[in-house]
Design a protein around this motif. Sequence first.
Motif, PDB file in Angstrom:
ATOM      1  N   THR A 144       0.835  -1.193   0.000  1.00 27.64           N
ATOM      2  CA  THR A 144       0.000   0.000   0.000  1.00 27.64           C
ATOM      3  C   THR A 144       0.874   1.248   0.000  1.00 27.64           C
ATOM      4  O   THR A 144       1.689   1.424   0.911  1.00 27.64           O
ATOM      5  CB  THR A 144      -0.927   0.007   1.227  1.00 27.64           C
ATOM      6  OG1 THR A 144      -1.752  -1.167   1.199  1.00 27.64           O
ATOM      7  CG2 THR A 144      -1.801   1.251   1.245  1.00 27.64           C
ATOM      8  N   PRO A 145       0.746   2.115  -0.992  1.00 27.01           N
ATOM      9  CA  PRO A 145       1.605   3.299  -1.037  1.00 27.01           C
ATOM     10  C   PRO A 145       1.295   4.245   0.114  1.00 27.01           C
ATOM     11  O   PRO A 145       0.146   4.333   0.557  1.00 27.01           O
ATOM     12  CB  PRO A 145       1.262   3.937  -2.389  1.00 27.01           C
ATOM     13  CG  PRO A 145      -0.099   3.429  -2.724  1.00 27.01           C
ATOM     14  CD  PRO A 145      -0.193   2.059  -2.123  1.00 27.01           C
ATOM     15  N   PRO A 146       2.307   4.925   0.625  1.00 30.65           N
ATOM     16  CA  PRO A 146       2.058   5.892   1.704  1.00 30.65           C
ATOM     17  C   PRO A 146       1.254   7.075   1.204  1.00 30.65           C
ATOM     18  O   PRO A 146       1.219   7.366   0.005  1.00 30.65           O
ATOM     19  CB  PRO A 146       3.478   6.312   2.121  1.00 30.65           C
ATOM     20  CG  PRO A 146       4.318   6.072   0.903  1.00 30.65           C
ATOM     21  CD  PRO A 146       3.711   4.882   0.216  1.00 30.65           C
ATOM     22  N   VAL A 147       0.589   7.741   2.138  1.00 35.86           N
ATOM     23  CA  VAL A 147      -0.133   8.965   1.793  1.00 35.86           C
ATOM     24  C   VAL A 147       0.890  10.034   1.414  1.00 35.86           C
ATOM     25  O   VAL A 147       1.897  10.213   2.109  1.00 35.86           O
ATOM     26  CB  VAL A 147      -0.985   9.444   2.987  1.00 35.86           C
ATOM     27  CG1 VAL A 147      -1.606  10.800   2.699  1.00 35.86           C
ATOM     28  CG2 VAL A 147      -2.063   8.403   3.289  1.00 35.86           C
ATOM     29  N   PRO A 148       0.698  10.735   0.298  1.00 35.96           N
ATOM     30  CA  PRO A 148       1.686  11.746  -0.110  1.00 35.96           C
ATOM     31  C   PRO A 148       1.893  12.805   0.961  1.00 35.96           C
ATOM     32  O   PRO A 148       0.968  13.214   1.644  1.00 35.96           O
ATOM     33  CB  PRO A 148       1.046  12.362  -1.372  1.00 35.96           C
ATOM     34  CG  PRO A 148       0.096  11.326  -1.863  1.00 35.96           C
ATOM     35  CD  PRO A 148      -0.423  10.636  -0.645  1.00 35.96           C
TER      36      PRO A 148
END
Length: 452
Positions: A170-174
């Motif tokens: 899951t990509p981190p929140v920008p």
Amino acid sequence: MDLLNPIDAIFLAIESREHPMHVGGLQLFEPPADAGPEYTHELFEAMSARTEVRTRFRRKPSRRLGGFSSLTWSHADTVDLGYHLRRSALPGPGGMDDLLDLTERLHGILLDRHRPLWEARLIEGLSDGRFAIYMKMHHALIDGVSAMRLLQRTLTDDPLDSRLNVPWGTPPVPRDDSAESESPWAQARHAVPRLLRAGGSIAAPLRGALDGRLTLPMTAPRTLLNTSIGGARRIAVRSWPLERINAVRMATGATVNDVVLAMSSAALRAYLLERDALPDEPLIAMVPVNIRSAAEADTSEGNMVAACLANLGTHLADPVDRLTAISTSMRDAKQVFTQLPKLEAMLLSAALMTPLGVSLLPGFEALPRMPFNLVISNVPGPRKPVYMQGARLDANYPLSIPFESQAMNITLTTNGDNLDFGLVGCRRTVPDLDRMIDHLEHGLAELEQAVA
């Protein structure tokens, strides 16, 4: 390579075979109505195909900085997903006892420090058709709030959404990363002035502690739960309707967390009375309180919590008196910590936890007083039904860490209209952990009757 913050470093430094320092979660899922017999196999294959691994899930202890593996992180170039993600089946007929027996064994095994510090297991074979996912991560990598926010970002509130998200991918929140990342040495150089300033900032709250506004460590009475522990674990779980807790909250003006602590206080009191072992002085709980902003819960890593100490009022027979004592203690502790910047609050929390390390030293196991008797943690979770490829999250039991001389931990989280409790105890030193579940129910019923 990154420097650890003070609390993360403590979790790495005090770990041993007898004291695993990972946190975990056991999620139970109800498959979609149209799921075929190969649903869990296909789900596992889909999870295994998610081979992109994000930074947090590549971290492992580094020995480059003077050889001390508890000070810095390094990052694995490759991650053997076949090691970190596995599939298990329960023996028939596959009841909850079988699931908890397997989870107890998994939760008692140390993570391999030569690999990134996490593991996941898809578990099938429950007779009611549900399946489970057990996942554990080292506490130096993540705290409860971040873990729950990460879990929620892997799930969806759309039961028809067929996309699959996995925690490690899951990509981190920008966030704003306009400044280039600093080297560990630059981080250390910039941290020193802040640490020196923190000494003065912490002095005022500590003076407040001495006049009784903050419960101090080393004031808890020793109980039969406060003994040397082993690494094997016992687990007990149950869910309670949030509606019942909220009814007590509204009738008394307390918070949900105060009511949860009062349930726990009643359960501990009853458990110890059964064994003729209730001390005359009140038990003290360490209650982690999140100090992240909403944005930081998604973007920051490691631990960012204040370690509040709560008077549980276990010496009081009346349930409302216990709830009042707990509410007062928690309100005063939060007032002290909210006066501090985040780094200073974390340093004060680290100072409160330092006696845990002292108890690991030879000759100090039998200290007459305890820093606190146990940890009780309430972690916010999803407030509406959530799904993974159409499978509904039915229960979400958080599983945390019994510390040395603190043989039991109570952690809970919100899951839709329920509060899901996960109790973890030392298998050798906590007899009949299941009795605590019965006592928690009795404690809530007692409060309901008292405020009716």
